[in-house]
Design a protein around this motif. Structure first.
Motif, PDB file in Angstrom:
ATOM      1  N   ASN A 136      38.203  43.685  22.341  1.00  0.00           N
ATOM      2  CA  ASN A 136      39.309  43.053  21.630  1.00  0.00           C
ATOM      3  C   ASN A 136      40.604  42.995  22.424  1.00  0.00           C
ATOM      4  OD1 ASN A 136      37.704  42.671  19.314  1.00  0.00           O
ATOM      5  ND2 ASN A 136      38.099  44.783  18.672  1.00  0.00           N
ATOM      6  N   ALA A 137      40.557  43.392  23.715  1.00  0.00           N
ATOM      7  CA  ALA A 137      41.746  43.278  24.561  1.00  0.00           C
ATOM      8  C   ALA A 137      41.597  42.059  25.447  1.00  0.00           C
ATOM      9  CB  ALA A 137      41.902  44.536  25.419  1.00  0.00           C
ATOM     10  N   VAL A 138      42.715  41.582  25.967  1.00  0.00           N
ATOM     11  CA  VAL A 138      42.690  40.354  26.752  1.00  0.00           C
ATOM     12  C   VAL A 138      43.389  40.562  28.081  1.00  0.00           C
ATOM     13  CG1 VAL A 138      43.435  37.943  26.848  1.00  0.00           C
ATOM     14  CG2 VAL A 138      42.679  38.927  24.681  1.00  0.00           C
ATOM     15  N   VAL A 139      42.760  40.077  29.140  1.00  0.00           N
ATOM     16  CA  VAL A 139      43.378  40.041  30.460  1.00  0.00           C
ATOM     17  C   VAL A 139      43.687  38.593  30.777  1.00  0.00           C
ATOM     18  CG1 VAL A 139      43.091  40.476  32.913  1.00  0.00           C
ATOM     19  CG2 VAL A 139      42.119  42.071  31.255  1.00  0.00           C
ATOM     20  N   GLU A 140      44.960  38.267  30.871  1.00  0.00           N
ATOM     21  CA  GLU A 140      45.351  36.893  31.180  1.00  0.00           C
ATOM     22  C   GLU A 140      45.141  36.603  32.662  1.00  0.00           C
ATOM     23  OE1 GLU A 140      46.576  35.764  27.306  1.00  0.00           O
ATOM     24  OE2 GLU A 140      46.321  34.591  29.131  1.00  0.00           O
ATOM     25  N   CYS A 141      44.612  35.436  32.973  1.00  0.00           N
ATOM     26  CA  CYS A 141      44.474  34.991  34.358  1.00  0.00           C
ATOM     27  C   CYS A 141      45.821  34.450  34.808  1.00  0.00           C
ATOM     28  CB  CYS A 141      43.395  33.919  34.485  1.00  0.00           C
ATOM     29  SG  CYS A 141      41.765  34.523  34.021  1.00  0.00           S
ATOM     30  N   THR A 142      46.747  35.327  35.157  1.00  0.00           N
ATOM     31  CA  THR A 142      48.122  34.916  35.439  1.00  0.00           C
ATOM     32  C   THR A 142      48.257  34.219  36.774  1.00  0.00           C
ATOM     33  OG1 THR A 142      48.530  37.144  36.283  1.00  0.00           O
ATOM     34  CG2 THR A 142      49.132  36.709  34.006  1.00  0.00           C
ATOM     35  N   ASP A 143      47.369  34.470  37.731  1.00  0.00           N
ATOM     36  CA  ASP A 143      47.462  33.810  39.033  1.00  0.00           C
ATOM     37  C   ASP A 143      47.024  32.355  38.910  1.00  0.00           C
ATOM     38  OD1 ASP A 143      48.345  36.049  40.178  1.00  0.00           O
ATOM     39  OD2 ASP A 143      46.719  36.286  41.626  1.00  0.00           O
ATOM     40  N   GLY A 144      48.004  31.456  38.773  1.00  0.00           N
ATOM     41  CA  GLY A 144      47.661  30.040  38.670  1.00  0.00           C
ATOM     42  C   GLY A 144      47.133  29.655  37.304  1.00  0.00           C
ATOM     43  N   ALA A 145      47.169  30.580  36.364  1.00  0.00           N
ATOM     44  CA  ALA A 145      46.694  30.310  34.999  1.00  0.00           C
ATOM     45  C   ALA A 145      45.332  29.636  34.991  1.00  0.00           C
ATOM     46  CB  ALA A 145      47.712  29.450  34.252  1.00  0.00           C
ATOM     47  N   CYS A 146      44.464  30.094  35.913  1.00  0.00           N
ATOM     48  CA  CYS A 146      43.100  29.600  36.008  1.00  0.00           C
ATOM     49  C   CYS A 146      43.017  28.139  36.451  1.00  0.00           C
ATOM     50  CB  CYS A 146      42.335  29.782  34.703  1.00  0.00           C
ATOM     51  SG  CYS A 146      41.706  31.450  34.479  1.00  0.00           S
ATOM     52  N   THR A 147      44.114  27.584  36.943  1.00  0.00           N
ATOM     53  CA  THR A 147      44.053  26.224  37.464  1.00  0.00           C
ATOM     54  C   THR A 147      43.571  26.238  38.907  1.00  0.00           C
ATOM     55  OG1 THR A 147      46.364  26.354  38.170  1.00  0.00           O
ATOM     56  CG2 THR A 147      45.922  25.462  35.977  1.00  0.00           C
ATOM     57  N   GLY A 148      43.606  27.399  39.547  1.00  0.00           N
ATOM     58  CA  GLY A 148      43.108  27.567  40.903  1.00  0.00           C
ATOM     59  C   GLY A 148      42.267  28.826  40.963  1.00  0.00           C
ATOM     60  N   ASP A 149      42.021  29.329  42.172  1.00  0.00           N
ATOM     61  CA  ASP A 149      41.260  30.558  42.318  1.00  0.00           C
ATOM     62  C   ASP A 149      42.017  31.700  41.638  1.00  0.00           C
ATOM     63  OD1 ASP A 149      39.872  28.846  43.867  1.00  0.00           O
ATOM     64  OD2 ASP A 149      40.303  29.821  45.770  1.00  0.00           O
ATOM     65  N   HIS A 150      41.313  32.516  40.882  1.00  0.00           N
ATOM     66  CA  HIS A 150      42.003  33.561  40.134  1.00  0.00           C
ATOM     67  C   HIS A 150      41.317  34.908  40.319  1.00  0.00           C
ATOM     68  CE1 HIS A 150      38.824  32.317  37.389  1.00  0.00           C
ATOM     69  NE2 HIS A 150      38.919  33.507  36.838  1.00  0.00           N
ATOM     70  N   LEU A 151      42.042  35.960  39.992  1.00  0.00           N
ATOM     71  CA  LEU A 151      41.569  37.323  40.202  1.00  0.00           C
ATOM     72  C   LEU A 151      40.512  37.736  39.197  1.00  0.00           C
ATOM     73  CD1 LEU A 151      45.000  38.969  41.003  1.00  0.00           C
ATOM     74  CD2 LEU A 151      43.014  38.998  42.515  1.00  0.00           C
ATOM     75  N   LEU A 152      39.546  38.528  39.692  1.00  0.00           N
ATOM     76  CA  LEU A 152      38.539  39.156  38.830  1.00  0.00           C
ATOM     77  C   LEU A 152      38.586  40.672  38.925  1.00  0.00           C
ATOM     78  CD1 LEU A 152      35.199  37.123  39.065  1.00  0.00           C
ATOM     79  CD2 LEU A 152      36.746  37.366  37.120  1.00  0.00           C
ATOM     80  N   GLY A 153      39.386  41.192  39.864  1.00  0.00           N
ATOM     81  CA  GLY A 153      39.471  42.641  40.017  1.00  0.00           C
ATOM     82  C   GLY A 153      40.140  43.009  41.328  1.00  0.00           C
ATOM     83  N   PHE A 154      40.146  44.313  41.620  1.00  0.00           N
ATOM     84  CA  PHE A 154      40.812  44.796  42.823  1.00  0.00           C
ATOM     85  C   PHE A 154      40.392  46.221  43.148  1.00  0.00           C
ATOM     86  CE2 PHE A 154      43.389  46.230  39.309  1.00  0.00           C
ATOM     87  CZ  PHE A 154      43.809  47.504  39.684  1.00  0.00           C
ATOM     88  N   VAL A 155      40.630  46.598  44.395  1.00  0.00           N
ATOM     89  CA  VAL A 155      40.527  47.996  44.830  1.00  0.00           C
ATOM     90  C   VAL A 155      41.878  48.383  45.408  1.00  0.00           C
ATOM     91  CG1 VAL A 155      39.334  49.683  46.272  1.00  0.00           C
ATOM     92  CG2 VAL A 155      38.118  47.642  45.494  1.00  0.00           C
ATOM     93  N   HIS A 156      42.402  49.506  44.961  1.00  0.00           N
ATOM     94  CA  HIS A 156      43.636  50.073  45.519  1.00  0.00           C
ATOM     95  C   HIS A 156      43.233  51.338  46.267  1.00  0.00           C
ATOM     96  CE1 HIS A 156      47.559  52.512  44.486  1.00  0.00           C
ATOM     97  NE2 HIS A 156      47.341  52.435  45.786  1.00  0.00           N
ATOM     98  N   TYR A 157      43.502  51.375  47.577  1.00  0.00           N
ATOM     99  CA  TYR A 157      43.134  52.539  48.382  1.00  0.00           C
ATOM    100  C   TYR A 157      44.267  52.911  49.328  1.00  0.00           C
ATOM    101  CZ  TYR A 157      42.191  49.221  52.230  1.00  0.00           C
ATOM    102  OH  TYR A 157      42.314  48.267  53.204  1.00  0.00           O
ATOM    103  N   ARG A 158      44.191  54.140  49.848  1.00  0.00           N
ATOM    104  CA  ARG A 158      45.209  54.619  50.781  1.00  0.00           C
ATOM    105  C   ARG A 158      44.573  55.520  51.834  1.00  0.00           C
ATOM    106  NH1 ARG A 158      50.650  56.197  47.310  1.00  0.00           N
ATOM    107  NH2 ARG A 158      50.445  54.596  45.695  1.00  0.00           N
ATOM    108  N   PHE A 159      45.274  55.646  52.953  1.00  0.00           N
ATOM    109  CA  PHE A 159      44.881  56.576  54.003  1.00  0.00           C
ATOM    110  C   PHE A 159      45.734  57.830  53.854  1.00  0.00           C
ATOM    111  CE2 PHE A 159      44.016  52.314  55.585  1.00  0.00           C
ATOM    112  CZ  PHE A 159      42.695  52.438  56.021  1.00  0.00           C
ATOM    113  N   VAL A 160      45.084  58.957  53.533  1.00  0.00           N
ATOM    114  CA  VAL A 160      45.807  60.196  53.262  1.00  0.00           C
ATOM    115  C   VAL A 160      45.082  61.373  53.915  1.00  0.00           C
ATOM    116  CG1 VAL A 160      46.672  59.298  51.055  1.00  0.00           C
ATOM    117  CG2 VAL A 160      44.575  60.641  51.105  1.00  0.00           C
TER     118      VAL A 160
END
Length: 263
Positions: A136-160
């Motif tokens: 029941n939650a919504v993730v908006e496709c804010t990058d280009g509002a789905c008119t172009g290539d849009h995000l499906l996910g990500f990885v956040h990593y660091r060197f520590v």
């Protein structure tokens, strides 16, 4: 005192403890310097993804995506908003009452200069819907509002550095529900492991909420183990009161000794 006695005393071995300690300190400082140089070298690489052309695209199991790199302090506003929204959708449940405070921490972490990203974008001709729904939650496709290539996910990593071992620490691996269960998460973790090895890191580490049983199972299948630095391994009683476990996969003997075996 006779000459023979004096000569005998002069021949007695000197206490080598001080010299050994000095040598040990020197080795520790050299090791620390070498680790710092490894971290600086890894952070200085503008785009780690370019070294692995086989991982630029993923076209399997009904999805077609491509990957791109990004830095936390250079994320455009639509991407920041997307990351914040997807984190809330995927992690508010596992964190429970801890989420409001945790969300503030994550928002600071996501834009830090040392944050590195692998962004997952779906090709425009595969855009089926403008919204991804999960419980029941919504993730908006804010990058280009789905008119172009849009995000499906990500990885956040660091060197520590963890326990004097240089590592890649995965802060987040987040995918929309429509992209889960299709092998993409495994593909992304394989890429992260390649980046770690290429950068001469000793391990990949990450933190998982105990309540997130799907993630716990996922990392177990990828042969990640609970690290000796995890609260449940440090002290059983302390571990019971903590809501998370720290996982690791090591690539060399010293990292295995310090991060898996706790020696």
């Amino acid at each position: 005192m006779s000459t023979a006695t004096a000569t005998a005393e002069n021949k007695k071995p000197r206490n080598s403890g001080g010299a050994e300690r000095k040598q040990r300190r020197k080795e520790i400082l050299e090791r620390k310097k070498a680790i710092e140089e490894l971290i600086r070298g890894a952070v200085a690489v503008k785009d780690h993804l370019v070294q692995f052309p086989a991982f630029h695209k993923y076209e399997r199991n009904g999805i077609s995506v491509y990957l791109e790199s990004a830095h936390g302090n250079q994320l455009p506003l639509p991407t920041k908003n997307y990351i914040q929204n997807l984190l809330k959708v995927n992690m508010e449940g596992p964190y429970g009452s801890e989420w409001p405070s945790e969300e503030k921490i994550k928002r600071r972490e996501m834009v830090a200069p040392e944050a590195r990203y692998i962004l997952v974008r779906q090709f425009a001709n595969d855009c089926i819907a403008k919204k991804s729904r999960k419980q029941n939650a919504v993730v908006e496709c804010t990058d280009g509002a789905c008119t172009g290539d849009h995000l499906l996910g990500f990885v956040h990593y660091r060197f520590v550095v963890e326990e004097d071992v240089p590592v890649v620490y995965v802060y987040e691996l987040q995918l929309e529900s429509t992209a889960q269960g299709k092998g993409l998460g495994k593909f992304l973790m394989q890429l992260i492991e390649l980046i770690a090895r290429k950068s001469q890191m000793g391990a990949v580490m990450l933190t998982v909420q105990k309540s997130n049983t799907e993630a716990m199972t996922f990392y177990n299948k990828l042969r990640y183990v609970i690290s000796s630095t995890s609260p449940s391994r440090v002290d059983l009683l302390i571990g019971i009161g903590k809501s998370y476990e720290i996982f690791c996969k090591t690539f060399e003997a010293e990292a295995k000794c310090k991060l898996e075996e706790g020696n």
